[in-house]
Design a protein around this motif. Sequence first.
Motif, PDB file in Angstrom:
ATOM      1  N   ALA A  57       0.832  -1.206   0.000  1.00 16.80           N
ATOM      2  CA  ALA A  57       0.000   0.000   0.000  1.00 16.80           C
ATOM      3  C   ALA A  57       0.866   1.255   0.000  1.00 16.80           C
ATOM      4  CB  ALA A  57      -0.925  -0.001   1.213  1.00 16.80           C
ATOM      5  N   ALA A  58       1.917   1.262   0.800  1.00 18.46           N
ATOM      6  CA  ALA A  58       2.766   2.449   0.913  1.00 18.46           C
ATOM      7  C   ALA A  58       3.560   2.704  -0.361  1.00 18.46           C
ATOM      8  CB  ALA A  58       3.712   2.297   2.101  1.00 18.46           C
ATOM      9  N   GLU A  59       4.084   1.635  -0.971  1.00 19.16           N
ATOM     10  CA  GLU A  59       4.884   1.848  -2.178  1.00 19.16           C
ATOM     11  C   GLU A  59       4.023   2.353  -3.332  1.00 19.16           C
ATOM     12  OE1 GLU A  59       5.238  -2.402  -4.498  1.00 19.16           O
ATOM     13  OE2 GLU A  59       6.586  -2.091  -2.808  1.00 19.16           O
ATOM     14  N   ARG A  60       2.740   1.996  -3.330  1.00 18.39           N
ATOM     15  CA  ARG A  60       1.834   2.515  -4.354  1.00 18.39           C
ATOM     16  C   ARG A  60       1.328   3.908  -3.983  1.00 18.39           C
ATOM     17  NH1 ARG A  60      -0.493  -1.002  -7.997  1.00 18.39           N
ATOM     18  NH2 ARG A  60      -2.453   0.170  -7.929  1.00 18.39           N
ATOM     19  N   ALA A  61       0.983   4.092  -2.710  1.00 19.83           N
ATOM     20  CA  ALA A  61       0.420   5.373  -2.280  1.00 19.83           C
ATOM     21  C   ALA A  61       1.421   6.512  -2.428  1.00 19.83           C
ATOM     22  CB  ALA A  61      -0.049   5.277  -0.831  1.00 19.83           C
ATOM     23  N   CYS A  62       2.694   6.236  -2.189  1.00 17.31           N
ATOM     24  CA  CYS A  62       3.678   7.323  -2.183  1.00 17.31           C
ATOM     25  C   CYS A  62       3.814   7.990  -3.545  1.00 17.31           C
ATOM     26  CB  CYS A  62       5.033   6.817  -1.683  1.00 17.31           C
ATOM     27  SG  CYS A  62       5.956   5.788  -2.847  1.00 17.31           S
ATOM     28  N   THR A  63       3.474   7.287  -4.620  1.00 15.04           N
ATOM     29  CA  THR A  63       3.546   7.885  -5.954  1.00 15.04           C
ATOM     30  C   THR A  63       2.186   8.375  -6.439  1.00 15.04           C
ATOM     31  OG1 THR A  63       3.247   5.715  -7.014  1.00 15.04           O
ATOM     32  CG2 THR A  63       5.515   6.442  -6.594  1.00 15.04           C
ATOM     33  N   ARG A  64       1.168   8.222  -5.603  1.00 17.61           N
ATOM     34  CA  ARG A  64      -0.185   8.615  -5.997  1.00 17.61           C
ATOM     35  C   ARG A  64      -0.781   9.710  -5.117  1.00 17.61           C
ATOM     36  NH1 ARG A  64       0.611   3.443  -7.532  1.00 17.61           N
ATOM     37  NH2 ARG A  64      -0.508   2.637  -9.370  1.00 17.61           N
ATOM     38  N   MET A  65      -0.235   9.888  -3.930  1.00 17.33           N
ATOM     39  CA  MET A  65      -0.784  10.881  -3.009  1.00 17.33           C
ATOM     40  C   MET A  65      -0.513  12.292  -3.520  1.00 17.33           C
ATOM     41  SD  MET A  65       0.115   9.201   0.721  1.00 17.33           S
ATOM     42  CE  MET A  65      -0.659  10.552   1.635  1.00 17.33           C
ATOM     43  N   GLY A  66      -1.547  13.123  -3.436  1.00 15.30           N
ATOM     44  CA  GLY A  66      -1.417  14.512  -3.845  1.00 15.30           C
ATOM     45  C   GLY A  66      -1.594  15.442  -2.661  1.00 15.30           C
ATOM     46  N   ALA A  67      -1.775  16.712  -2.956  1.00 10.09           N
ATOM     47  CA  ALA A  67      -1.890  17.717  -1.900  1.00 10.09           C
ATOM     48  C   ALA A  67      -3.065  17.438  -0.971  1.00 10.09           C
ATOM     49  CB  ALA A  67      -2.029  19.104  -2.529  1.00 10.09           C
TER      50      ALA A  67
END
Length: 224
Positions: free
Chosen positions: A100-110
């Motif tokens: 989840a973290a490895e995917r979220a870190c490139t998808r999370m925005g402001a």
Amino acid sequence: MLPQGIQRPMQVQPALGTMVANLLREMITNGQFEPGEHLKEAAIAEAMSVSRGPVREAFTQLEAEGYVELRRHRGAYVAALTRVDVEEVHTLRGAIERLAAERACTRMGAAEFAEMDEVLERMKAVDTTIDPDSAVVLDLAFHDIVYASCDHARVQRVWESIRGQVRLFLRARNINFPDFSEVGYPEHRELRDALAEADPELARAAVDKHILGAYERLKRLDLP
């Protein structure tokens, strides 16, 4: 408009046994029933204004989920935390949270980081009077954002399936080690900053470090 001859489906309510299970699960994870406590079928049925059948169905469902232990000729009891439980949930959580973290870190925005920062500000503001359940609410609110941001429906479903047990473990950790006011904010802030780097490898390493702390504390308890 629907094609001729096709009717709109009726809105189906959850089965009564499922509704009872949902309520009991919430009460267990909130600490309203303690580990090892006898869940009295007749009393629960009367309190919820249902027959015993849905209560028995709920017990069976909760046993499959790991919340309840059914003892022959003795009834249902709230499952007690064991070393095997701690190890299994920790390793499963680690596997899905790294992904989840490895995917979220490139998808999370402001917007996602703003939501996360709001939770962090609430963590930063707590003091030593915070109760174990309030600390769990903040902890899970942070991690829910990671899972919601990972854009992976199956990972989110697995998280939802173990979230209640993670909640139980975090509650046990907070009761036995009441230091959330000291470590809650800095530990989660470190994970947030790693996610902001948008580096999957760094995010995975940060997750490993983050969840290891709670696991090591729980391992120190005198569990069966």
